[in-house]
Design an enzyme around this catalytic site. Sequence first.
Site, PDB file in Angstrom:
ATOM      1  N   HIS A 105      -6.758  -0.060 -10.174  1.00 50.62           N
ATOM      2  CA  HIS A 105      -7.711   0.867 -10.767  1.00 50.62           C
ATOM      3  C   HIS A 105      -7.484   1.096 -12.245  1.00 50.62           C
ATOM      4  O   HIS A 105      -8.420   1.388 -12.980  1.00 50.62           O
ATOM      5  CB  HIS A 105      -7.784   2.161  -9.970  1.00 50.62           C
ATOM      6  CG  HIS A 105      -8.767   1.979  -8.874  1.00 50.62           C
ATOM      7  ND1 HIS A 105      -8.517   1.120  -7.830  1.00 50.62           N
ATOM      8  CD2 HIS A 105     -10.030   2.418  -8.713  1.00 50.62           C
ATOM      9  CE1 HIS A 105      -9.586   1.081  -7.056  1.00 50.62           C
ATOM     10  NE2 HIS A 105     -10.518   1.860  -7.574  1.00 50.62           N
ATOM     11  N   CYS A 149     -19.661  -7.114  -3.066  1.00 46.55           N
ATOM     12  CA  CYS A 149     -19.388  -6.372  -4.299  1.00 46.55           C
ATOM     13  C   CYS A 149     -17.938  -6.542  -4.748  1.00 46.55           C
ATOM     14  O   CYS A 149     -17.518  -5.951  -5.729  1.00 46.55           O
ATOM     15  CB  CYS A 149     -19.727  -4.895  -4.121  1.00 46.55           C
ATOM     16  SG  CYS A 149     -18.735  -4.100  -2.866  1.00 46.55           S
TER      17      CYS A 149
HETATM   18  C1  PEP Z   1     -13.288  -4.473  -2.582  1.00 43.13           C
HETATM   19  O1  PEP Z   1     -12.337  -4.126  -1.882  1.00 43.13           O
HETATM   20  O2  PEP Z   1     -13.670  -5.654  -2.700  1.00 43.13           O
HETATM   21  C2  PEP Z   1     -14.049  -3.458  -3.344  1.00 43.13           C
HETATM   22  C3  PEP Z   1     -15.148  -3.776  -3.975  1.00 43.13           C
HETATM   23  O3  PEP Z   1     -13.540  -2.207  -3.387  1.00 43.13           O
HETATM   24  P1  PEP Z   1     -12.324  -1.753  -4.367  1.00 43.13           P
HETATM   25  O4  PEP Z   1     -12.053  -2.906  -5.297  1.00 43.13           O
HETATM   26  O5  PEP Z   1     -12.771  -0.522  -5.069  1.00 43.13           O
HETATM   27  O6  PEP Z   1     -11.232  -1.502  -3.385  1.00 43.13           O
END
Ligand code: PEP
Length: 750
Positions: free
Chosen positions: A372, A683
Amino acid sequence: MQKKASDYLNLLFDIGELADLVTGSSDLESFLELVVDRVARHFNAPVCSIYLYNEKSNRLTLKATKGLKPEAVNKIHMKPGEGLVGRSFETLSIVREGNAGKNPGYKYFKEAGEEPFNSFLCVPIKRGVEKIGVLVVQHRDLNHFEMSDERAIWTVVNQLAGAIENARLLIAFSQAGEDSEVTESLVFVKGSAAAAGYALGKAVVLNEQQKSILYDPVPGEDQFTKQDFSLAIEKTTLELKDLQKRFEQKLPESASLIFTAHFMILKDKNFIGKMGDLIDEGLSPADAVRKIAAKYMGIFSASPHAYMREKAQDVEDLSVRILNNFRSREEKTDYENGSIAIARQVFPSDILKYVSAGVQGIILASGGVTSHVTILARSLQIPLIIAEESGLLDLPVNTTILMDGDLGNIYINPKKETIALFETKARVEKEAHVVSMEKTTWTKDRKRVILLANINLLSEVPLAKVLKAEGIGLYRTEFPFLIRSTFPSEAEQYVIYKKLFDGMKNCPISIRTLDAGGEKTLAYSDSPKETNPELGLRSIRFSLKHRDIFEFQIRAMLRAAAGKKEIRIIFPLISSIDEFLEAKQVVYDCMEALSREDLEFNRDVALGMMVELPSVLATIDEFAKEADFFSIGTNDFIQYLLAADRSNKMVADHYIPCHPAVNRGIARIAEAAIAGGIEISVCGEMAHEKEYIPFLLGVGIHTLSVDPQFLPMVQKTVMNLSMADAVEYAKRMLAETTVKGARSVLEAFK
Ligand code: PEP
Ligand code: MG
């Protein structure tokens, strides 16, 4: 045949001889010289050298030699893994070469006069698990050293390891405080690229330097008066207000609350007032600040509650600001004014502070980073490089740094030509960035593909619009939670979500409920530390457990969506149908409560799920009956399917997006969605990786959601593909049962 001395080496270096070496040397360097001399003699080898490892600079340095040029001592350095010496050190294995020059890994140092030596035997020096360095013997003759030499020298090195380790520590200790060799010679560091971009600025090493003012007196501080103290408090208040304003412009979701704690402390009579009392009693103003700050920090740090410990950081930050404000602005050397921040560790909220304060780029000099932090840096379009080179933390203030965030390259005091090259590159890229995108995306054979944007911060919405995203495929709501020091209220969230929905009017928007926990820890949430956070109380599990927090969020979403079309709520990390139904029930309950309260909200939101866990595969057809849509989070899907932590570099080789299990899993999810007549998109990062796009299209996923900056590239890739080819390609990929086979299909398509 003449018996080689090494045949009876096991007998040498008894305790007496070892004692001779230590006591016979006048200092540490001469001890090492005696060692190399003695080993060379026993081995009948013209060359023996010792390289010692320095953790701070993460390199091996030639510390003593018999046979190579003495002036090379302290001048020859190698990184672990570099050359045969570095390799032996890194792998803790003996390296024996009969003709070293022929080994492609051999690193030849002309300045040491190494050329006439062909045979090479290198043994790592270690003590327990501690890696200390390496010892090398060299000989002119080809194939001079034999297996028996390996054993003999291994024994000798083991006997000496303890003494050498002491010497190494003492040398390092005696050098500490001197301007380290690292800072003098560090010119280039190869790190790994975490967020792209180029930045040029003056280095500011954060954490350490910033805080030192809390402990070390600054020149002239005995002249400060109580009036200076009052002025410093005033300046600090203004400075924070100014910072807050900049913050609000750049990051509306921070909602002016980031510095609340600071302002409150500034108003606290026990804090500022007590400082004033101490000054009246005769303590110097700077020491009065330090004394009260230390007291508060001590109390907060000792708290068993994480959110209280967080307050200690606020006090620290505030006190540093006050102390800095005793001096005039010109004297300050903090991270403002376009600098490059170098830190040992950063949290998401730090990134926001740096960026608001004008930092151009961030270098993390050690330690890992949560994904993050990376995502946030990308969203804020600030280059971020992770470099395992703690020497960077010792760079003098104001050293010029050039960062190439695309490649992970760091240039220290770069040459004019290097800077010019980068400036040209940045200009060209900027010009190229104003790309003209087509409004809609089609494959070569006129099949429609929908491109959506992943949004982490509201500040990215304008770019998504400029780049013609047809909607938002994923809005990660965790950032407003991550950057604050308390849970945002329903009202605060409402404002943020409304801005999001207003910002992309009449487009589909998928908003995800809180995906906290795991590596996205909320500092203020008082959950106990988990041994296995990625498998712990994270994401939807956290929300369902903390029903009030979950309900506030859902209510804020439903209310902000009033009067809007195509709003979708996604639940992350769903592991069972029961869990999904439970989450949906919370939404229905909130709707009921909102109508009882007579509040406006949207009844027509679609409810879908992130497909991220392998456990949903077995019942995916049933999920397709319950969910309005699927969104595959490939980042987590790969991590959990292959049991490979997505942020752990050590298992990066096991994180394989083209693994047959991943391919077949994705195809299975797509099949279930298509059969169930629900929408499906990807995504995760796979959606913007050129080589995986044909596969995703080929299995029937025609909606891709990517970070806005990738939209032009993804559109171009799709427009150069024909759907018919993509389908054929996916079939070939799905037929593969091994990673090797899948990779060869991938390669062939490139
Ligand atoms: C994923 O896990 O691919 C996703 C889009 O969520 P995050 O990266 O926020 O965990
Ligand atoms: Mg995820």
